[in-house]
Design a protein around this motif. Structure first.
Motif: not given
Length: 187
Positions: A72, A76-77, A79, A142, A144
């Motif tokens: 990963m 950077q993730y 929601n 979702v 990124a």
């Protein structure tokens, strides 16, 4: 010196505690904003958090964490949830109608999402829309973005909400809140 060692040991927390800490709005990694009839919620998701949720175990092995982190890295993730004050999803709701709605929800919305870090404007690199399907009271995206080399800057999320008849939605995750994230305890 001994005090520092004890303090650093206390910062390591089990996976479930880590996940709850990240999700706790008081810790600054989750923001909710109400604009007119809409509620927007942004959750910053550190990679360790995502691994803890994925593995769903009380004890996480260091090798598993490192292997999954490697997959990963570089992004950077987040929601991003959208709902209405009446408790329905904001975009997949039947009452919300605009031209090419399906195409917008599948990929067009990605062009309306940005992350500002220092002087950099990052475009959304990964986008997945999860409609409520009549079950949940919100739509979930979702997301990124590329990982910025600067780690000491705030992350300001921007959503161009013109499809909802609104302007820009802006939420900031402070660098100091990211730096306060406890360490995930592994075995």
């Amino acid at each position: 010196m001994i005090v520092l060692v004890i303090a650093s040991c206390q910062d390591k927390v089990q996976p479930a505690t880590y996940a709850k800490w990240v999700e706790n709005q008081e810790n600054g990694l989750r923001h909710t904003q109400t604009v007119e009839d809409y509620i927007f919620s942004l959750q910053y998701k550190p990679i360790e958090y995502m691994v803890a949720l994925q593995e769903r175990t009380t004890k996480l092995h260091t090798t598993v964490l490192e292997r999954e982190k490697e997959k990963m890295e570089g992004l950077q993730y987040f929601n991003f949830k959208l709902s209405t004050l009446s408790g329905s999803p904001a975009l997949s709701n039947e009452k919300t109608d605009f031209e090419d709605k399906t195409r917008y929800l599948m990929s067009g919305m990605q062009k309306d999402l940005f992350l500002l870090e220092g002087t950099d404007t990052l475009r959304c690199r990964m986008f997945h829309f999860e409609g409520a399907n009549g079950i949940l009271p919100y739509d979930n995206c979702v997301l990124a973005f590329d990982k910025n080399k600067k780690t000491d800057t705030d992350k300001t999320f921007l959503y161009r909400a013109d499809k909802l008849g609104l302007g820009w939605i802006k939420m900031t995750i402070k660098a100091e809140d990211i730096q306060r994230i406890p360490q995930l305890k592994t075995i």
